[in-house]
Scaffold this motif. Structure first.
Motif, PDB file in Angstrom:
ATOM      1  N   HIS A 268      36.818   6.613  30.424  1.00 23.07           N
ATOM      2  CA  HIS A 268      37.512   5.712  29.014  1.00 23.07           C
ATOM      3  C   HIS A 268      36.404   5.951  27.961  1.00 23.07           C
ATOM      4  N   PRO A 269      36.297   7.053  26.743  1.00 28.61           N
ATOM      5  CA  PRO A 269      35.045   7.061  25.977  1.00 28.61           C
ATOM      6  C   PRO A 269      34.623   5.620  25.982  1.00 28.61           C
ATOM      7  N   LEU A 270      35.492   4.319  25.372  1.00 25.85           N
ATOM      8  CA  LEU A 270      35.208   3.194  25.538  1.00 25.85           C
ATOM      9  C   LEU A 270      34.106   2.621  26.246  1.00 25.85           C
TER      10      LEU A 270
ATOM     11  N   GLY B  69      32.417  13.435  23.108  1.00 28.21           N
ATOM     12  CA  GLY B  69      32.849  14.581  22.738  1.00 28.21           C
ATOM     13  C   GLY B  69      33.508  13.757  21.376  1.00 28.21           C
ATOM     14  N   MET B  70      33.914  14.211  19.757  1.00 31.37           N
ATOM     15  CA  MET B  70      33.226  13.632  18.385  1.00 31.37           C
ATOM     16  C   MET B  70      34.703  12.993  19.008  1.00 31.37           C
ATOM     17  N   ASP B  71      35.777  13.613  19.192  1.00 28.23           N
ATOM     18  CA  ASP B  71      37.170  13.286  18.948  1.00 28.23           C
ATOM     19  C   ASP B  71      37.796  11.955  19.894  1.00 28.23           C
ATOM     20  N   ARG B  72      37.184  11.607  21.339  1.00 32.13           N
ATOM     21  CA  ARG B  72      37.244  10.882  21.208  1.00 32.13           C
ATOM     22  C   ARG B  72      36.497   9.401  21.279  1.00 32.13           C
ATOM     23  N   LEU B  73      35.033   9.545  21.139  1.00 31.59           N
ATOM     24  CA  LEU B  73      34.679   8.740  20.462  1.00 31.59           C
ATOM     25  C   LEU B  73      35.080   8.332  19.256  1.00 31.59           C
TER      26      LEU B  73
ATOM     27  N   MET C  86      39.429   1.626  19.373  1.00 33.36           N
ATOM     28  CA  MET C  86      40.065   0.202  19.445  1.00 33.36           C
ATOM     29  C   MET C  86      38.551  -0.487  19.171  1.00 33.36           C
ATOM     30  N   LEU C  87      37.434   0.137  18.798  1.00 33.92           N
ATOM     31  CA  LEU C  87      36.164  -1.378  18.328  1.00 33.92           C
ATOM     32  C   LEU C  87      36.911  -2.135  17.546  1.00 33.92           C
ATOM     33  N   ARG C  88      38.344  -1.865  16.626  1.00 33.58           N
ATOM     34  CA  ARG C  88      38.575  -1.812  15.721  1.00 33.58           C
ATOM     35  C   ARG C  88      37.740  -1.422  13.775  1.00 33.58           C
ATOM     36  N   VAL C  89      36.682  -0.847  14.542  1.00 29.82           N
ATOM     37  CA  VAL C  89      36.397  -0.301  13.609  1.00 29.82           C
ATOM     38  C   VAL C  89      37.639   0.663  11.762  1.00 29.82           C
ATOM     39  N   PRO C  90      37.540   0.452  11.184  1.00 31.66           N
ATOM     40  CA  PRO C  90      39.005   0.800   9.515  1.00 31.66           C
ATOM     41  C   PRO C  90      39.039   2.446   9.958  1.00 31.66           C
ATOM     42  N   ARG C  91      39.899   2.459   9.966  1.00 30.80           N
ATOM     43  CA  ARG C  91      40.731   4.093   9.976  1.00 30.80           C
ATOM     44  C   ARG C  91      40.030   4.889   9.208  1.00 30.80           C
ATOM     45  N   ILE C  92      39.594   4.514   8.156  1.00 27.17           N
ATOM     46  CA  ILE C  92      39.674   5.060   6.843  1.00 27.17           C
ATOM     47  C   ILE C  92      38.383   5.459   7.475  1.00 27.17           C
ATOM     48  N   PHE C  93      37.256   4.652   7.748  1.00 28.77           N
ATOM     49  CA  PHE C  93      35.724   5.462   8.338  1.00 28.77           C
ATOM     50  C   PHE C  93      36.263   6.248   9.321  1.00 28.77           C
ATOM     51  N   VAL C  94      36.713   6.082   9.833  1.00 29.02           N
ATOM     52  CA  VAL C  94      36.314   6.942  11.237  1.00 29.02           C
ATOM     53  C   VAL C  94      37.475   8.459  10.929  1.00 29.02           C
ATOM     54  N   LEU C  95      38.397   8.376  10.071  1.00 25.19           N
ATOM     55  CA  LEU C  95      38.968   9.455   9.253  1.00 25.19           C
ATOM     56  C   LEU C  95      37.800  10.531   9.130  1.00 25.19           C
ATOM     57  N   GLN C  96      37.456   9.489   7.424  1.00 24.47           N
ATOM     58  CA  GLN C  96      35.819  10.073   7.019  1.00 24.47           C
ATOM     59  C   GLN C  96      35.332  10.629   7.560  1.00 24.47           C
ATOM     60  N   LEU C  97      34.660  10.552   8.960  1.00 22.29           N
ATOM     61  CA  LEU C  97      33.915  10.806  10.174  1.00 22.29           C
ATOM     62  C   LEU C  97      34.492  12.150  10.285  1.00 22.29           C
TER      63      LEU C  97
ATOM     64  N   GLU D  79      46.160   5.930   5.796  1.00 25.51           N
ATOM     65  CA  GLU D  79      46.000   6.020   6.827  1.00 25.51           C
ATOM     66  C   GLU D  79      45.775   7.252   7.919  1.00 25.51           C
ATOM     67  N   TYR D  80      44.780   6.764   8.651  1.00 29.26           N
ATOM     68  CA  TYR D  80      44.888   7.663  10.552  1.00 29.26           C
ATOM     69  C   TYR D  80      45.540   7.349  11.410  1.00 29.26           C
ATOM     70  N   ASN D  81      46.147   7.825  11.954  1.00 27.26           N
ATOM     71  CA  ASN D  81      46.119   7.334  13.133  1.00 27.26           C
ATOM     72  C   ASN D  81      45.972   7.760  14.585  1.00 27.26           C
ATOM     73  N   THR D  82      45.253   7.309  15.513  1.00 24.98           N
ATOM     74  CA  THR D  82      44.773   8.116  16.261  1.00 24.98           C
ATOM     75  C   THR D  82      45.409   8.721  17.624  1.00 24.98           C
ATOM     76  N   GLY D  83      46.010   9.596  18.411  1.00 27.93           N
ATOM     77  CA  GLY D  83      46.564   9.494  19.593  1.00 27.93           C
ATOM     78  C   GLY D  83      45.798   8.442  20.377  1.00 27.93           C
ATOM     79  N   TYR D  84      45.067   8.277  20.683  1.00 27.55           N
ATOM     80  CA  TYR D  84      44.770   8.219  22.102  1.00 27.55           C
ATOM     81  C   TYR D  84      44.754   6.847  21.830  1.00 27.55           C
ATOM     82  N   ASP D  85      45.490   6.532  22.871  1.00 30.62           N
ATOM     83  CA  ASP D  85      45.454   4.920  23.215  1.00 30.62           C
ATOM     84  C   ASP D  85      44.937   4.423  24.730  1.00 30.62           C
TER      85      ASP D  85
END
Lengths: 310, 350, 254
Positions: free
Chosen positions: A68-70, A178-182, A188-199, A265-271
């Motif tokens: 698991h990436p986390l 890999g970047m997508d799983r990271l 999952m660590l509650r980093v805001p969606r905006i930032f993750v999407l922008q990254l 908003e950005y919704n990751t599928g990986y949960d």
């Protein structure tokens, strides 16, 4: 586009006196800049190659990749903290930590050479700073036979080892995740969606832009004979054009996103949750790191050997 | 000028992570409020642009060395300070991950050094103040160069301080400073020139891009003050807490020890710990802060390693407080700088 | 089937720099139509498509999709009806893997995980690239990128497909694959292209734009064989309708 290409910073009118000096400075640095560009064009392709290589390695399917990436992200962070928490004169105690990257690299089937090359490239700053230690710290720390070792040298070794370990730790994370799983782990660590999407967007378009810059530079160097230098002001328009194309691209990307219902908003599928195996992986490594941190294993082994020897 | 993991201590790294996360959270809150979701892809793609531009090394005339574009100033001119800071953060994160440039622990430091000073100090307090009178080529050039230089000077000063407070290097403060600041003066001028060239070009071709970004993003002095004081408290607090928790095993940086394996000094397996204790020599209190002479080479008690965890050790917490104090001083300098510049700016407009 | 009808009424669009891009364009497209929009560079094709999809709004006139006017508040509804394929697939594939890209739309509509998965695998299967789902976009060939971009749209289950130069930068074989693929879709299709052969094969109806105005609108077979019209609009007759370059023999008329 032609209008864009013609654009020069000087303009048609003669610049005012005060401004002329600036232009001269600007012009000179323009040459320097372009020289830099031309000389480093190959580096851009190299870096691009490097990113893609790491990306490819992240697609492998090994035991480590399937963790698991986390779990991997947390393991890496704890590893790094343990590495740098060692005292500045510690050398021996640090060494067992190398087991971590070595084991991961082996398990994940990562080729060593590109990783080592990468490390050589980034080492200079830290080593450069560390190299002052032997100069400033002359106090004898250690005498072995007739050989006197100053504290400076010991701390320099320590920095070198830490650098090596930290780099290995970081690179093994990205190479096995890999970047997508990271990014999913960050969510999952509650980093805001905006930032993750922008990254993720930045990461995605780096590849594309690097190719574009390399092509632009190729086009430039084909038309610009080096020894005559470069037209003043061209680099403003060169970088500026690249910038404008980038801007246009951003607008298109935005259109593509809103078309598919993007509303900021950005919704990751990986949960997927961490399984027992993932937890064991994390805990196992943490126990190992802490053991290394609290018990100087090399010294223990050394004493064991000498004890037996006596 | 990326900080490397190997040069920082967990306390400094952790404190800077917290500070940076705070600034990032504040920025996200800010851009969420007036969210123009067009900005998200723009941030992403601009990040890629700056990342690519950073690959280009700029030779510094007459020195034979080279530096690279930070891009923080350019990003804040185009995206505004908040989005600019966040974009910088993701650029540096990708660099840390893929190029091991800096490293993950030092990421907090690097984002702060390269993002905070340019986006929240150099851009609003220098660039925008100068540009307030309206756009002209020469004004823009001087604004960009001045802002880039000051941003980078602060950034490199911050590198120096972070390195010294981490205590891994023996470089005296003044030497390190003399080494770093002039180099970054040159890098700053180059950065300013590149930024100005791009902005100047874009201005000529489509003015509205630059115009759009600048108004309405002024940082009110109140919120700025709040942010800074908040940051200081947080930094002090985490510094103290972190060093308190790391106190059970001697923290690497402030309480360095000598533990190199001296095989001939070891006598038996059973006495490993004791021997270790004997070997541990405490280097003078805060060796890099210039107190070396006043403190002698005390020995650490051999039992210290077995101290209950987490033992509250006043000594160790001192280092945390010192780390916090450093931030306080830095913040104090920044705060005063802001006031002075603000006052001047106000006087100029009044 | 009122919800598949596109009505364009007296559409005007002026660029911010005051250049006129479209000048009183009107037409009506009914369900199942496949319409080609042709014209030279700068004729206003892309602008027209953008207005259809609500990327910009007209200076005058209106666009009505399935009885719903394309205005800001209706955009979420419009975007579910219309899927637009961009000229450059790199602009459309902005995620790090094909799967994430195709799933981006469904996830934004907050569908549950299973439904997202179903939609994604259906979309990928429709364009035949299931095997590429974990690839990064930069690793795809031009044809694969195009297919992936189409899949990102299909996962939104639109009724109408709007395409801007779908065959741009494709090699002949990929282009052929694309034509076969699009021919298999039952959607209402609007295709802007310079590739008149593609239009000829895919579209029953063609609208010719010149300098932002409709200069002709009718069955493709009639329009593309009207050499004077083709010439006037700054285009060239489809290769399949030109004389054989070797023997100069005139092609059999359709």
């Amino acid at each position: 586009m032609q209008v864009l290409l013609k654009g020069k910073l000087g303009g048609a009118k003669a610049p005012p006196q005060i401004f002329r000096e600036q232009i001269a400075v600007f012009r000179r640095s323009g040459y320097v800049f372009l020289w830099g560009l031309v000389l480093h064009m190959k580096d851009i392709m190299k870096s691009l190659y490097n990113i893609r290589l790491l990306d490819e390695l992240a697609e492998k399917q090994t035991v480590v990749h399937s963790i698991h990436p986390l779990a991997k992200l947390l393991t890496t962070m704890i590893y790094l903290i343990v590495v740098v928490s060692f005292g500045k004169y510690e050398v021996a105690g640090l060494l067992p930590l190398i087991f971590y990257p070595v084991i991961i690299i082996a398990l994940a089937e990562i080729p060593l050479l590109p990783i080592l090359k990468r490390m050589l490239l980034v080492a200079p700053f830290a080593l450069g700073i560390g190299a002052f230690n032997p100069i400033f710290d002359n106090a004898t720390m250690f005498v072995l036979g007739g050989f006197r070792l100053s504290g400076g040298w010991v701390s320099f070794f320590s920095i070198t080892i830490k650098l090596f370990l930290a780099l290995m730790g970081t690179l093994t994370l990205i190479v096995t995740t890999g970047m997508d799983r990271l990014a999913a782990a960050l969510r999952m660590l509650r980093v805001p969606r905006i930032f993750v999407l922008q990254l993720l967007l930045t990461y995605r378009y780096i590849s594309l832009l690097m190719e574009e810059v390399a092509r632009t530079m190729q086009a430039y160097s084909l038309r610009a004979p080096f020894h005559h230098g470069v037209q003043p002001g061209v680099w403003g328009s060169l970088a500026g054009n690249l910038f404008l194309r980038t801007l246009q691209r951003a607008q298109s990307v935005y259109q593509a996103m809103v078309q598919r219902g993007f509303i900021g908003e950005y919704n990751t599928g990986y949960d997927s949750r961490m399984t027992i195996n993932d937890t064991l992986y994390l805990c196992g490594w943490v126990v190992f790191f802490l053991t290394v941190r609290f018990y100087n294993i090399p010294v223990f082994i050394g004493s064991l050997v000498t004890g037996v020897g006596k | 000028m990326h900080m490397a993991d190997a040069l920082i201590s967990p306390v400094v790294g952790g404190a800077m992570w917290v500070v940076t996360a705070g600034v990032a959270a504040y920025s996200i809150g800010k851009i969420k409020n007036d969210l123009d979701d067009k900005k998200i892809p723009l941030m992403g793609v601009m990040g890629a642009f700056v990342f690519t531009a950073q690959m280009i090394n700029f030779a510094i005339p007459a020195t034979g060395s080279s530096g690279h574009l930070g891009g923080g100033l350019l990003l804040s001119i185009i995206l505004g300070p908040y989005a600019g800071f966040l974009t910088m953060a993701s650029i540096l994160a990708i660099q840390a991950l893929f190029f091991a440039d800096g490293g993950l622990l030092a990421l907090g430091c690097n984002i702060f050094n390269l993002g905070f000073f340019t986006c929240f100090i150099a851009y609003p307090l220098i660039y925008k103040q100068i540009m307030r009178k309206g756009y002209s080529q020469s004004r823009m050039f001087s604004a960009a160069i001045l802002a880039a230089v000051i941003g980078l000077q602060l950034g490199s000063l911050s590198v120096v301080l972070e390195t010294l407070f981490s205590g891994k290097t023996e470089l005296p403060f003044s030497t390190f400073l003399l080494l770093m600041q002039p180099i970054h003066l040159a890098i700053g001028v180059v950065e300013g020139l590149i930024t100005a060239a791009v902005v100047g070009f874009v201005w000529k071709v489509c003015t509205e891009i630059i115009e759009k970004a600048s108004p309405g993003e002024a940082l009110g002095s109140i919120s700025m003050k709040k942010v800074l004081s908040g940051l200081i408290v947080v930094a002090l607090f985490t510094g103290a807490i972190l060093s308190w928790f790391t106190s059970s095993y001697p923290d690497g940086l402030e309480w360095s020890m000598f533990k190199t394996a001296g095989v001939d000094e070891l006598e038996s397996v059973g006495r490993v710990h004791e021997t270790l204790g004997d070997m541990q020599e405490k280097i003078a209190f805060l060796p890099d802060y210039g107190f070396k002479a006043s403190e002698s080479w005390d020995k650490i008690e051999s039992g210290q390693q077995e101290e209950a965890w987490p033992a509250v050790s006043t000594g160790t917490s001192i280092s945390g407080v010192v780390g916090g104090l450093m931030t306080l001083i830095l913040a104090g300098i920044i705060g005063m700088g802001i006031r002075v510049i603000k006052r001047r700016g106000n006087a100029g407009t009044a | 089937m009122i919800h598949h009808i596109i009505e364009v009424k007296n559409l005007h669009y002026i660029y911010p720099d005051e250049r006129k891009a479209l000048n009183s364009v009107s037409f009506r497209i009914v369900h199942g139509d496949s319409v080609g929009i042709v014209g030279a560079n700068g004729a206003g094709k892309t602008t027209l498509l953008m207005l259809l999809a609500g990327a910009f709004f007209p200076s005058q006139g209106e666009v009505i999709v399935g009885g719903v006017p394309v205005v800001k508040k209706n955009l979420p509804l419009i975007r579910q009806k219309i899927g637009m394929l961009f000229q450059n697939p790199d602009d459309q594939l902005f995620m790090t893997t094909v799967y994430d890209d195709v799933a981006f739309g469904p996830r934004n509509y907050k569908l549950d995980g299973q439904e997202v998965e179903k939609r994604v695998s259906q979309a990928l299967a429709m364009v035949g690239i299931e095997h590429l789902q974990n690839r990064a976009p930069y690793k795809l060939s031009g044809g694969e990128k195009r297919a992936a971009a189409i899949a990102t749209i299909l996962s939104m289950t639109p009724d109408i497909l709007v395409m801007d130069e779908p065959s741009a930068a494709l090699d002949p074989r990929s282009r052929r694959g694309l034509i076969t693929l699009l021919n298999g879709f039952a959607h209402t299709k609007i295709i802007a292209s310079h590739d008149l052969d593609l239009v000829f094969e895919l579209c029953d109806r063609t609208i010719v734009l010149k300098d932002g105005e409709v200069i002709s609108d009718g069955p493709t077979a009639t329009i593309l064989t009207d050499m004077a019209l083709i010439e006037q609009s700054g285009l060239e007759a489809p290769l399949s309708l030109q004389n054989c370059p070797v023997c100069r023999a005139r092609k059999e008329s359709l």
